[in-house]
Design a protein around this motif. Sequence first.
Motif, mmCIF file in Angstrom:
data_model
loop_
_atom_site.group_PDB
_atom_site.id
_atom_site.type_symbol
_atom_site.label_atom_id
_atom_site.label_comp_id
_atom_site.label_asym_id
_atom_site.label_seq_id
_atom_site.Cartn_x
_atom_site.Cartn_y
_atom_site.Cartn_z
ATOM 1 N N GLY A 61 0.769 -1.259 -0.191
ATOM 2 C CA GLY A 61 -0.167 0.159 -0.093
ATOM 3 C C GLY A 61 0.757 1.296 0.061
ATOM 4 O O GLY A 61 2.115 1.213 -0.294
ATOM 5 N N GLU A 62 0.180 2.295 0.494
ATOM 6 C CA GLU A 62 0.760 3.469 0.238
ATOM 7 C C GLU A 62 0.413 4.556 1.442
ATOM 8 O O GLU A 62 -0.620 4.449 1.827
ATOM 9 C CB GLU A 62 0.627 4.183 -1.182
ATOM 10 N N ARG A 63 1.227 5.532 1.611
ATOM 11 C CA ARG A 63 0.817 6.729 2.357
ATOM 12 C C ARG A 63 1.279 7.920 1.339
ATOM 13 O O ARG A 63 2.478 7.904 1.090
ATOM 14 C CB ARG A 63 1.563 6.838 3.523
ATOM 15 N N GLN A 64 0.422 8.608 0.827
ATOM 16 C CA GLN A 64 0.503 10.069 0.122
ATOM 17 C C GLN A 64 1.312 9.266 -1.181
ATOM 18 O O GLN A 64 2.410 10.014 -1.625
ATOM 19 C CB GLN A 64 1.405 10.851 0.635
ATOM 20 N N GLY A 65 0.949 8.244 -1.792
ATOM 21 C CA GLY A 65 1.341 7.835 -3.244
ATOM 22 C C GLY A 65 2.451 6.876 -3.073
ATOM 23 O O GLY A 65 2.507 5.997 -4.056
ATOM 24 N N VAL A 66 3.143 6.743 -2.046
ATOM 25 C CA VAL A 66 4.474 5.955 -2.315
ATOM 26 C C VAL A 66 4.208 5.020 -0.755
ATOM 27 O O VAL A 66 3.831 5.175 -0.208
ATOM 28 C CB VAL A 66 5.646 6.724 -1.978
ATOM 29 N N ALA A 68 4.821 3.198 2.370
ATOM 30 C CA ALA A 68 5.450 3.547 3.850
ATOM 31 C C ALA A 68 6.398 2.462 4.247
ATOM 32 O O ALA A 68 6.855 1.604 3.701
ATOM 33 C CB ALA A 68 4.264 3.573 4.736
ATOM 34 N N GLU A 69 7.346 2.970 5.133
ATOM 35 C CA GLU A 69 8.309 2.357 5.749
ATOM 36 C C GLU A 69 7.870 0.957 6.220
ATOM 37 O O GLU A 69 6.820 0.541 6.955
ATOM 38 C CB GLU A 69 9.012 3.295 7.068
ATOM 39 N N GLY A 70 8.757 -0.095 5.884
ATOM 40 C CA GLY A 70 8.492 -1.471 6.369
ATOM 41 C C GLY A 70 7.452 -2.201 5.511
ATOM 42 O O GLY A 70 7.074 -3.212 5.583
ATOM 43 N N PHE A 71 6.982 -1.443 4.310
ATOM 44 C CA PHE A 71 6.053 -2.116 3.230
ATOM 45 C C PHE A 71 6.808 -2.994 2.412
ATOM 46 O O PHE A 71 7.880 -2.476 1.944
ATOM 47 C CB PHE A 71 5.157 -1.200 2.686
ATOM 48 N N ASN A 72 6.229 -4.208 2.199
ATOM 49 C CA ASN A 72 6.760 -4.865 1.049
ATOM 50 C C ASN A 72 6.782 -4.407 -0.287
ATOM 51 O O ASN A 72 7.632 -4.589 -1.211
ATOM 52 C CB ASN A 72 6.179 -6.313 1.200
ATOM 53 N N PHE A 73 5.475 -3.843 -0.618
ATOM 54 C CA PHE A 73 5.230 -3.436 -1.988
ATOM 55 C C PHE A 73 4.438 -2.017 -1.658
ATOM 56 O O PHE A 73 3.732 -2.253 -0.908
ATOM 57 C CB PHE A 73 4.618 -4.352 -2.878
ATOM 58 N N GLY A 74 4.423 -1.445 -2.808
ATOM 59 C CA GLY A 74 3.591 -0.301 -2.659
ATOM 60 C C GLY A 74 2.111 -0.689 -3.326
ATOM 61 O O GLY A 74 1.752 -1.596 -3.431
ATOM 62 N N ASN A 75 1.633 0.354 -3.858
ATOM 63 C CA ASN A 75 0.197 0.321 -4.507
ATOM 64 C C ASN A 75 0.241 0.606 -6.066
ATOM 65 O O ASN A 75 -0.725 0.833 -6.445
ATOM 66 C CB ASN A 75 -0.470 1.464 -3.942
ATOM 67 N N SER A 76 1.463 0.108 -6.867
ATOM 68 C CA SER A 76 1.532 0.454 -7.993
ATOM 69 C C SER A 76 1.449 -0.824 -8.846
ATOM 70 O O SER A 76 1.986 -1.761 -8.734
ATOM 71 C CB SER A 76 3.159 0.902 -8.048
ATOM 72 N N PRO A 77 0.228 -0.574 -9.761
ATOM 73 C CA PRO A 77 -0.056 -1.833 -10.614
ATOM 74 C C PRO A 77 1.150 -2.197 -11.447
ATOM 75 O O PRO A 77 1.350 -3.252 -11.740
ATOM 76 C CB PRO A 77 -1.313 -1.261 -11.426
ATOM 77 N N ALA A 78 1.910 -1.103 -12.016
ATOM 78 C CA ALA A 78 2.885 -1.428 -13.112
ATOM 79 C C ALA A 78 4.176 -2.225 -12.392
ATOM 80 O O ALA A 78 4.717 -3.048 -12.786
ATOM 81 C CB ALA A 78 3.391 -0.294 -13.501
ATOM 82 N N GLU A 79 4.235 -2.044 -10.859
ATOM 83 C CA GLU A 79 5.210 -2.546 -10.132
ATOM 84 C C GLU A 79 4.807 -4.088 -9.914
ATOM 85 O O GLU A 79 5.350 -5.093 -9.943
ATOM 86 C CB GLU A 79 5.348 -2.173 -8.853
ATOM 87 N N ILE A 80 3.444 -4.410 -9.371
ATOM 88 C CA ILE A 80 3.252 -5.447 -8.831
ATOM 89 C C ILE A 80 2.862 -6.430 -10.267
ATOM 90 O O ILE A 80 2.854 -7.673 -10.067
ATOM 91 C CB ILE A 80 1.545 -5.330 -8.228
ATOM 92 N N ALA A 81 2.661 -5.856 -11.278
ATOM 93 C CA ALA A 81 2.284 -6.776 -12.504
ATOM 94 C C ALA A 81 3.462 -7.514 -12.891
ATOM 95 O O ALA A 81 3.449 -8.566 -13.519
ATOM 96 C CB ALA A 81 2.049 -5.789 -13.829
ATOM 97 N N ALA A 82 4.872 -7.355 -12.056
ATOM 98 C CA ALA A 82 5.961 -8.101 -12.589
ATOM 99 C C ALA A 82 6.297 -8.889 -11.572
ATOM 100 O O ALA A 82 7.567 -9.428 -11.426
ATOM 101 C CB ALA A 82 7.272 -6.983 -12.794
#
Lengths: 244, 244
Positions: A61-66, A68-82
């Motif tokens: 997920g994200e806080r303010q688009g990116v 947060a600390e300790g997150f495995n991945f953000g909320n970016s579909p372009a990133e998660i698609a890979a």
Amino acid sequence: MRIHTDLTPTGTYRDVVVLIDVLRTCTVAPLLFERGLTELALTPSLRSARAAAAEGWLLLGERQGVPAEGFNFGNSPAEIAAIDLSGKRAVMVSENAPRWLPQVADAKCVLLGSLYNAAAVGAVAAAQAQESIDLVGSGFEGEPDLDDALGAGLLAALLGERLPTAARSGATRFALSLLRAFPDPMEALWQSVAGHYLRRVGLERDVAFAARVSASRVVPQLVGRQPGAGSAPLYLFAPAADPG
Amino acid sequence: MRIHTDLTPTGTYRDVVVLIDVLRTCTVAPLLFERGLTELALTPSLRSARAAAAEGWLLLGERQGVPAEGFNFGNSPAEIAAIDLSGKRAVMVSENAPRWLPQVADAKCVLLGSLYNAAAVGAVAAAQAQESIDLVGSGFEGEPDLDDALGAGLLAALLGERLPTAARSGATRFALSLLRAFPDPMEALWQSVAGHYLRRVGLERDVAFAARVSASRVVPQLVGRQPGAGSAPLYLFAPAADPG
């Protein structure tokens, strides 16, 4: 049958409700299952999410688009698609869609919808609904936004094909007029407040990803709640059966 | 300075609020003064309006698009443009804008806005505002509608020229994107729910009239309340001074 639209949630919902967050939570959610995820929890509570992560759930997920600390991945579909998420379970926290879950979760059937899974959402919603379908935008920071309004318009158009005699509320007709005004959905996402935000932080690729219409057949459906450590529970989602 | 937009009213308003009803009340209101009217009262209460009529006020307005029994005139700008109202006072009752007056009337400055008087409303609002301008659509039967959303977008654009450093809320930016999507305002009015309604009852001319942008310099401003016989008072409007 009645198709109703709220650009952001108002009141309560009873029968089928589609929570729409095109940029980006409800685009990412079906994608996660496509990438092999077995269990998805959403929550507006960062504390509940972190507690789940401590028990072995991936934290997304994200806080303010990116992220947060300790997150495995953000909320970016372009990133998660890979990435490969086979056999994993994840908890996702983000700022728009999850905040509304406490308000919509008592409906009979709660689906997550976006442009990305629009046709499949239309099929599931039409099959499940007894009396009404509410298309509910998540908006941006509590206000209506163009990405979700366009998503509501697209879903209303698809539902209109399946339920040609359904009554359409005024706001549903408003959303349909937006769909006609933006024949290229990318244009609407680009102009939305959420789209501007993502472009400012360098995530144009996510806007392009979210503009892919009906590329996924996965429809995340609310299947349960689990107590959280923070102010909100975990809302558990699984892919709805595809009615074909 | 902050420019905020509500497609239909939510909450309360403090500083300058522009109540927008393009089809048709806030198009008709400035026109009435152009036709010579000296005093205008709006009310959502048919009973309050009829009581005023019994005291000699002209009774204007509509129920479901057409004048109700005993009304002197309807809510049709195309009709009213042709009559002489010199020295008259009128009470107007209609179904969209007046219902919200109890909710907006406590703001410091309440203006009635439409496409028809947009430039003049922008001038008055910018001159009067200390901290915020709320652009508030009346919608149709309580739901957002495209005519008023476009009106909010036009007013936001005009205010942006006068107040270039003002913050614009997400919904204001949404309304601005609609203005860009509908470069011909007639197209948006034609597609709106209110526009469909008027076309169905043969009032296409009113849709065309309401699409005239900034043709009037009259800005009706709330100047007082007078107890009504029914469930709501009469809200008294007079033309605001033109700040030039």
